[in-house]
Design a protein around this motif. Structure first.
Motif, PDB file in Angstrom:
ATOM      1  N   SER A   1      42.284  42.226  43.975  1.00  0.00           N
ATOM      2  CA  SER A   1      43.754  41.506  43.505  1.00  0.00           C
ATOM      3  C   SER A   1      44.389  40.785  43.538  1.00  0.00           C
ATOM      4  O   SER A   1      44.589  39.862  42.952  1.00  0.00           O
TER       5      SER A   1
ATOM      6  N   GLU B   1      47.155  46.272  39.587  1.00  0.00           N
ATOM      7  CA  GLU B   1      47.140  46.756  40.269  1.00  0.00           C
ATOM      8  C   GLU B   1      48.023  47.576  40.272  1.00  0.00           C
ATOM      9  O   GLU B   1      48.912  48.011  40.718  1.00  0.00           O
TER      10      GLU B   1
ATOM     11  N   ASP C   1      42.845  46.030  36.744  1.00  0.00           N
ATOM     12  CA  ASP C   1      42.815  45.790  38.117  1.00  0.00           C
ATOM     13  C   ASP C   1      42.718  48.185  38.364  1.00  0.00           C
ATOM     14  O   ASP C   1      43.722  47.813  38.097  1.00  0.00           O
ATOM     15  N   GLU C   2      41.450  47.690  38.840  1.00  0.00           N
ATOM     16  CA  GLU C   2      41.447  49.127  39.059  1.00  0.00           C
ATOM     17  C   GLU C   2      42.027  49.947  37.954  1.00  0.00           C
ATOM     18  O   GLU C   2      42.445  50.811  38.075  1.00  0.00           O
TER      19      GLU C   2
END
Ligand SMILES: Nc1ncnc2c1ncn2[C@@H]1O[C@H](COP(=O)(O)OP(=O)(O)OP(=O)(O)O)[C@@H](O)[C@H]1O
Ligand SMILES: [Mg+2]
Length: 275
Positions: free
Chosen positions: A43, A85, A160-161
């Motif tokens: 991140s 994220e 991100d994720e």
């Protein structure tokens, strides 16, 4: 072909270097996976590419033009969108209004075209456009978050994720959308703690641990040799000098998935979660 190139990127947080000399190439029209356990620095790297943190030192270049050190809105205008994220929607606003909010910095004509284009990728949202975000399912919320990033019609998107907190069945519904993004020419960097989904979509893959890239190669090699991935994950918490992924000296690299430690098993399989 268009490329987003990270070269020797370092990022400092709280007086510590948490991203160390990271070099990654993200080609247009492909999915590139960036995997790594908790605290690997994934991140922090994304925030540095997006201009929220500053790479120091390091270069982030898009087709030869340097983006490192530029402000987030300049980086987005250059064609790089980030989905941070845990991004949340405004719960009381409708889907349409959440997407409209994301266009505030765009010129009017671009905003309209961007909204239209973003919604085309998510036919499942068509019937939900007037619904407040709080009543969407987890998967629908993630679709709106992705649509928000797409309104600027980026050349590259860093997610991100994607699968964080989503049930596997919900994640499976997002897979064709990511594929469609790449097929439309967008370069996708897909960051995940769990390997299965990302490696299924990606052409190239990187594994990061302790701020350092431990593996750079093809996604198919990583799919075929899970112990490469396991050994990188098992280095978590190790204070020893870091051997490369797959290095025979790596501590306790499992010979078979059956002997893997819980952390290594988690690298392959997402935890149960609600969608
Ligand atoms: N705001 C902050 N201030 C100082 N250090 C931070 C901050 N946020 C994260 N860190 C540290 O930076 C390192 C990298 O964290 P980062 O969140 O980038 O990892 P990650 O790979 O995204 O992990 P996860 O999979 O848990 O999201 C960790 O050691 C973390 O403790
Ligand atoms: Mg993270």
């Amino acid at each position: 072909m268009s490329e987003l190139v990270l070269d020797g990127v370092c990022v400092e947080r709280g007086g510590r270097t948490v991203v160390k000399d990271v070099t990654i190439t993200v080609p247009a029209g492909q999915v590139t996976a960036l995997l790594g356990p908790n605290g690997a620095g994934k991140s922090s790297l994304v925030l540095a590419i997006g201009g929220v943190l500053r790479p120091r030192p390091g270069s982030v270049s898009l087709d030869g033009s340097e983006l490192a050190g530029k402000r987030p809105e300049k980086i987005r205008a250059a064609g790089v969108a980030i989905v941070p994220e845990g991004r949340r929607l405004l719960p009381d606003l409708t889907v349409d209004d959440n997407i409209r909010v994301a266009t505030y910095a765009l010129p009017a004509a671009g905003a309209l075209a961007g909204r239209k284009r973003a919604l085309e990728l998510f036919p499942a949202l068509e019937k939900r456009r007037g619904v407040p975000a709080r009543s969407l399912s987890g998967g629908e919320q993630q679709m709106v978050v992705l649509a928000q990033a797409l309104v600027s019609q980026p050349k590259f998107i860093l997610i991100d994720e994607l699968s964080l907190g989503l049930a596997p069945v919900v994640v499976n519904r997002l897979i064709p959308v990511i594929r469609a993004m790449a097929d439309s020419g967008i370069g996708v960097l897909l960051i995940e703690q769990f390997a299965t989904v990302a490696l299924g979509l990606a052409t190239s893959a990187y594994v990061m641990e302790g701020g350092v890239i431990r593996y750079a190669g093809t996604a198919s090699e990583l799919r075929d040799k899970p112990d490469l991935l396991h050994s990188a994950y098992l280095l978590r918490g190790s204070t020893a000098a870091a051997p490369a992924a797959g290095d025979a000296a790596a501590p306790a690299a499992p010979a078979t998935p059956g002997t893997a430690a819980p952390g290594a098993a988690a690298a392959q399989t997402p935890p149960p979660a609600s969608g």
